[in-house]
Design a protein around this motif. Structure first.
Motif, PDB file in Angstrom:
ATOM      1  N   GLN A 514      32.962  55.961  41.584  1.00  0.00           N
ATOM      2  CA  GLN A 514      31.844  56.272  42.479  1.00  0.00           C
ATOM      3  C   GLN A 514      30.667  55.365  42.117  1.00  0.00           C
ATOM      4  N   LEU A 515      30.224  54.566  43.084  1.00  0.00           N
ATOM      5  CA  LEU A 515      29.125  53.628  42.860  1.00  0.00           C
ATOM      6  C   LEU A 515      27.814  54.235  43.339  1.00  0.00           C
ATOM      7  N   GLU A 516      26.789  54.129  42.511  1.00  0.00           N
ATOM      8  CA  GLU A 516      25.454  54.544  42.903  1.00  0.00           C
ATOM      9  C   GLU A 516      24.856  53.504  43.855  1.00  0.00           C
ATOM     10  N   PRO A 517      23.821  53.869  44.603  1.00  0.00           N
ATOM     11  CA  PRO A 517      23.188  52.881  45.500  1.00  0.00           C
ATOM     12  C   PRO A 517      22.750  51.629  44.741  1.00  0.00           C
ATOM     13  N   GLY A 518      23.172  50.489  45.226  1.00  0.00           N
ATOM     14  CA  GLY A 518      22.818  49.215  44.613  1.00  0.00           C
ATOM     15  C   GLY A 518      23.667  48.833  43.422  1.00  0.00           C
ATOM     16  N   GLU A 519      24.588  49.689  42.984  1.00  0.00           N
ATOM     17  CA  GLU A 519      25.388  49.393  41.796  1.00  0.00           C
ATOM     18  C   GLU A 519      26.430  48.321  42.096  1.00  0.00           C
ATOM     19  N   ARG A 520      26.686  47.476  41.087  1.00  0.00           N
ATOM     20  CA  ARG A 520      27.650  46.391  41.197  1.00  0.00           C
ATOM     21  C   ARG A 520      28.796  46.677  40.219  1.00  0.00           C
ATOM     22  N   TRP A 521      30.045  46.570  40.693  1.00  0.00           N
ATOM     23  CA  TRP A 521      31.230  46.904  39.888  1.00  0.00           C
ATOM     24  C   TRP A 521      32.117  45.666  39.790  1.00  0.00           C
ATOM     25  N   ARG A 522      32.456  45.277  38.543  1.00  0.00           N
ATOM     26  CA  ARG A 522      33.320  44.115  38.325  1.00  0.00           C
ATOM     27  C   ARG A 522      34.649  44.586  37.737  1.00  0.00           C
ATOM     28  N   ILE A 523      35.734  44.048  38.300  1.00  0.00           N
ATOM     29  CA  ILE A 523      37.091  44.368  37.863  1.00  0.00           C
ATOM     30  C   ILE A 523      37.789  43.063  37.500  1.00  0.00           C
ATOM     31  N   VAL A 524      38.331  43.003  36.286  1.00  0.00           N
ATOM     32  CA  VAL A 524      39.122  41.842  35.867  1.00  0.00           C
ATOM     33  C   VAL A 524      40.597  42.187  36.089  1.00  0.00           C
ATOM     34  N   HIS A 525      41.218  41.437  36.973  1.00  0.00           N
ATOM     35  CA  HIS A 525      42.623  41.701  37.315  1.00  0.00           C
ATOM     36  C   HIS A 525      43.477  40.531  36.831  1.00  0.00           C
ATOM     37  N   ARG A 526      44.300  40.798  35.768  1.00  0.00           N
ATOM     38  CA  ARG A 526      45.145  39.749  35.194  1.00  0.00           C
ATOM     39  C   ARG A 526      46.553  40.283  34.987  1.00  0.00           C
ATOM     40  N   TYR A 527      47.519  39.366  35.147  1.00  0.00           N
ATOM     41  CA  TYR A 527      48.900  39.663  34.753  1.00  0.00           C
ATOM     42  C   TYR A 527      49.628  38.339  34.536  1.00  0.00           C
ATOM     43  N   GLU A 528      50.677  38.412  33.659  1.00  0.00           N
ATOM     44  CA  GLU A 528      51.483  37.240  33.339  1.00  0.00           C
ATOM     45  C   GLU A 528      52.918  37.476  33.774  1.00  0.00           C
ATOM     46  N   ILE A 529      53.536  36.422  34.327  1.00  0.00           N
ATOM     47  CA  ILE A 529      54.951  36.449  34.689  1.00  0.00           C
ATOM     48  C   ILE A 529      55.668  35.425  33.823  1.00  0.00           C
ATOM     49  N   SER A 530      56.693  35.865  33.072  1.00  0.00           N
ATOM     50  CA  SER A 530      57.457  34.989  32.186  1.00  0.00           C
ATOM     51  C   SER A 530      58.912  34.993  32.626  1.00  0.00           C
ATOM     52  N   TYR A 531      59.527  33.778  32.706  1.00  0.00           N
ATOM     53  CA  TYR A 531      60.915  33.670  33.178  1.00  0.00           C
ATOM     54  C   TYR A 531      61.541  32.424  32.551  1.00  0.00           C
ATOM     55  N   PRO A 532      62.886  32.341  32.513  1.00  0.00           N
ATOM     56  CA  PRO A 532      63.553  31.179  31.899  1.00  0.00           C
ATOM     57  C   PRO A 532      63.096  29.878  32.533  1.00  0.00           C
ATOM     58  N   GLY A 533      62.928  28.850  31.689  1.00  0.00           N
ATOM     59  CA  GLY A 533      62.403  27.580  32.167  1.00  0.00           C
ATOM     60  C   GLY A 533      63.326  26.837  33.097  1.00  0.00           C
ATOM     61  N   ASP A 534      64.637  27.135  33.056  1.00  0.00           N
ATOM     62  CA  ASP A 534      65.571  26.426  33.925  1.00  0.00           C
ATOM     63  C   ASP A 534      65.796  27.169  35.240  1.00  0.00           C
ATOM     64  N   THR A 535      64.955  28.129  35.576  1.00  0.00           N
ATOM     65  CA  THR A 535      65.102  28.878  36.832  1.00  0.00           C
ATOM     66  C   THR A 535      63.833  28.747  37.651  1.00  0.00           C
ATOM     67  N   LEU A 536      63.947  29.130  38.895  1.00  0.00           N
ATOM     68  CA  LEU A 536      62.798  29.149  39.801  1.00  0.00           C
ATOM     69  C   LEU A 536      62.594  30.569  40.307  1.00  0.00           C
ATOM     70  N   LEU A 537      61.327  30.960  40.482  1.00  0.00           N
ATOM     71  CA  LEU A 537      61.033  32.272  41.042  1.00  0.00           C
ATOM     72  C   LEU A 537      61.169  32.237  42.559  1.00  0.00           C
ATOM     73  N   ALA A 538      61.761  33.295  43.084  1.00  0.00           N
ATOM     74  CA  ALA A 538      61.776  33.446  44.539  1.00  0.00           C
ATOM     75  C   ALA A 538      60.366  33.798  45.002  1.00  0.00           C
ATOM     76  N   ALA A 539      60.111  33.567  46.262  1.00  0.00           N
ATOM     77  CA  ALA A 539      58.786  33.866  46.811  1.00  0.00           C
ATOM     78  C   ALA A 539      58.485  35.346  46.638  1.00  0.00           C
ATOM     79  N   GLN A 540      57.272  35.654  46.149  1.00  0.00           N
ATOM     80  CA  GLN A 540      56.889  37.038  45.945  1.00  0.00           C
ATOM     81  C   GLN A 540      56.596  37.696  47.278  1.00  0.00           C
ATOM     82  N   ARG A 541      57.112  38.954  47.422  1.00  0.00           N
ATOM     83  CA  ARG A 541      56.876  39.691  48.655  1.00  0.00           C
ATOM     84  C   ARG A 541      56.312  41.060  48.324  1.00  0.00           C
TER      85      ARG A 541
END
Length: 541
Positions: A514-541
């Motif tokens: 719940q934000l008060e009047p004039g309040e500013r809210w910052r969200i840091v959104h991070r994630y890592e994807i790790s996969y074998p180097g000899d493969t390719l990722l399919a398009a994310q859906r």
């Protein structure tokens, strides 16, 4: 003596037979109509006086397009049995042609009246142009007189008054004529629609001959039911949201259309979500066989595919198509019937919807502004409500009003008693949304068994510009791995979500605050994807 009794019995049977063959024509009127999402069941009512034994009556003036297979006849009295129903068509070509002629003549008269008004407008506009010309000439003449010191102020004023009166009268005639023209155009549109509807109908009426057997002499009502295809209804809502009191007033109405051969005048209306022409039995279950896949030449593939499709049988394809249709609709799975308290009349103009009020509901609404920063820079207001009535609310369109102002159209889902839903209420212009891509990284590690790591890094910034506290819900996702070789991790420094797998959707996350009047809210959104180097990722859906 025995011979006399036999003769008397034969005479009595003949009299009964003649009585049964005697046909009495009776009038009927439409008493009730049940409208389905597609189609309607019409009920006509006729009052009859019956003698004891067999009686034959004829009901005339029914629509010529109905089918005997869809006709049902019953009696309001349990002492009357319906034994036979026959139907024939009565040609009404003369009356049909006369009605077409009447409408065509009214159209011609209305068109002529419009032409006359157009002439009057053109005449008045010509008078205005003439008066403007006089005014220009008079002004030029007066300027010349003024240059010579011969100005006559009195005659100038008199000329101005005359020109003003003439111009005002011409403009008044033009305004009145245009108002009359608009009304005539509306009348013409109605007449043309009636003519189109009439030409598309059957120039005949149906006549039902009904054989009734009465246990004793009585007066009773006979009901005739038949189906009509050219009718439908849909549900509509108007949602009035008060953001100061967090209340939602919901009005529910039906929009009924019908283009049948008859008008429904002062009828008891029932609106049903059922489908009387739908499937009557469960689909058949076919056998399923497994086989080893054998590649085939391309030229033979089409023929084999056709053979396989035919082997599956028609019931399977019908079942699949119905399942796909149900999946697409996803609404109104339960049968509901609404009975408006007042009788109503609905004209047979299929292109005009007749609004029928059904109910009004008051709800406490939990207001939340929902944001999906990576998809849109707009915030959207939602209202969570519960159905506290004792019957389902069917799906339909919804007009949205917020604090008395109309904001747009949305949709209302099917809502069962006791269940809750989140209604979309449109953009929330007082919530600022910013998504900043802080530059994700891609790296590779290892020599013998290398792995690739991709970092996604966003900063979301939400600002409340309302004068009151506002509940905010920010949505995003963590990718979901379908392969054990792919790992998804959340590094340090990321803002932990308040919910994961939101609404049973894998990977969907939400942050709430719940934000008060004039309040500013910052969200840091991070994630890592790790996969074998000899493969390719399919398009994310």
């Amino acid at each position: 003596m025995a011979l006399r009794i036999v003769v008397f019995a034969a005479v009595a049977l003949a009299a009964v037979s003649l009585e049964a063959r005697a046909i009495e024509e009776i009038d009927s009127s439409i008493d009730a109509v049940t409208v389905y999402p597609q189609g309607a069941r019409v009920t006509r009512l006729a009052r009859v006086r019956l003698a004891k034994g067999p009686n034959r009556v004829a009901l005339t003036g029914l629509p010529g397009g109905i089918s005997l297979q869809g006709v049902q006849v019953d009696s309001a009295s349990g002492d009357v049995e319906v034994r036979a129903v026959e139907m024939d068509l009565v040609r009404q070509r003369d009356a049909y042609n006369a009605e077409i002629g009447r409408l065509a003549n009214e159209i011609a008269v209305t068109e002529h009246q419009i032409f006359v008004i157009d002439d009057d407008i053109a005449t008045a506009e010509l008078q205005l142009e003439f008066l403007k010309g006089i005014a220009r000439d008079s002004a030029s003449a007066e300027r010349l007189k003024a240059a010579g010191g011969q100005v006559d102020i009195g005659s100038w004023r008199e000329a101005l008054d005359m020109l003003g009166e003439g111009a005002a009268g011409a403009r008044s005639r033009i305004r009145g004529a245009r108002i009359d023209r608009r009304q005539l155009e509306e009348n013409l549109s109605v007449l043309e629609r009636q003519l189109r509807d009439l030409r598309g109908r059957n120039p005949a009426s149906a006549r039902l001959s009904v054989l009734l057997h009465a246990a004793h002499a009585l007066d009773t009502d006979i009901r005739v039911h038949y189906l009509q295809s050219d009718a439908s209804w849909e549900s509509g809502y108007s949602a009035y949201l008060d953001t100061r009191g967090n209340t939602l007033r919901l009005t529910h109405e039906a929009r009924v259309r019908q283009g049948t051969e008859e008008e429904w005048r002062d009828v008891q209306l029932v609106l049903s979500t059922s489908n009387p022409s739908g499937r009557m039995k469960a689909p058949e279950q076919d056998s399923r066989f497994l086989d080893v896949y054998e590649p085939v030449p391309w030229a033979d593939s089409e023929e084999r595919m056709l053979s396989r499709t035919m082997a599956l049988g028609p019931d399977l394809s019908a079942t699949d198509s119905v399942a796909r249709a149900d999946a697409r609709s996803g609404q109104n799975r339960h049968t509901v019937s609404y009975r408006p308290p007042e009788r109503t009349s609905i004209s047979n103009s299929a292109d005009q919807a007749h609004a029928v009020p059904l109910a009004e509901y008051g709800h406490r609404a939990a207001l939340v502004t929902r944001v999906t920063p990576r998809q849109s820079a707009e915030a959207f207001l939602t209202a969570r409500i519960s159905n506290e009535s004792d019957q389902p609310l069917v799906a339909g369109t919804m007009r949205v009003f917020i604090d008395g102002a109309y904001v747009g159209r949305s949709s209302f889902p099917e809502l069962l008693p006791g269940s809750a839903t989140v209604l979309p209420m449109g953009p929330d212009r007082r919530i600022g949304v910013l998504a900043i891509d802080q530059g994700g990284e891609k790296s590779s590690q290892g020599i013998l068994s290398s792995r690739t790591t991709e970092l996604t890094d966003f900063l979301f910034e939400i600002v409340n510009r309302h004068a009151t506290p506002t509940d905010i819900e920010v949505l995003d996702y963590y990718p979901v791995s379908r392969d054990e070789r792919i790992e998804v991790n959340v590094p340090r420094g990321a803002t932990s979500p308040d919910s994961t797998d939101l609404e049973e959707r894998p990977g969907v996350i939400a942050w709430r605050r719940q934000l008060e009047p004039g309040e500013r809210w910052r969200i840091v959104h991070r994630y890592e994807i790790s996969y074998p180097g000899d493969t390719l990722l399919a398009a994310q859906r």
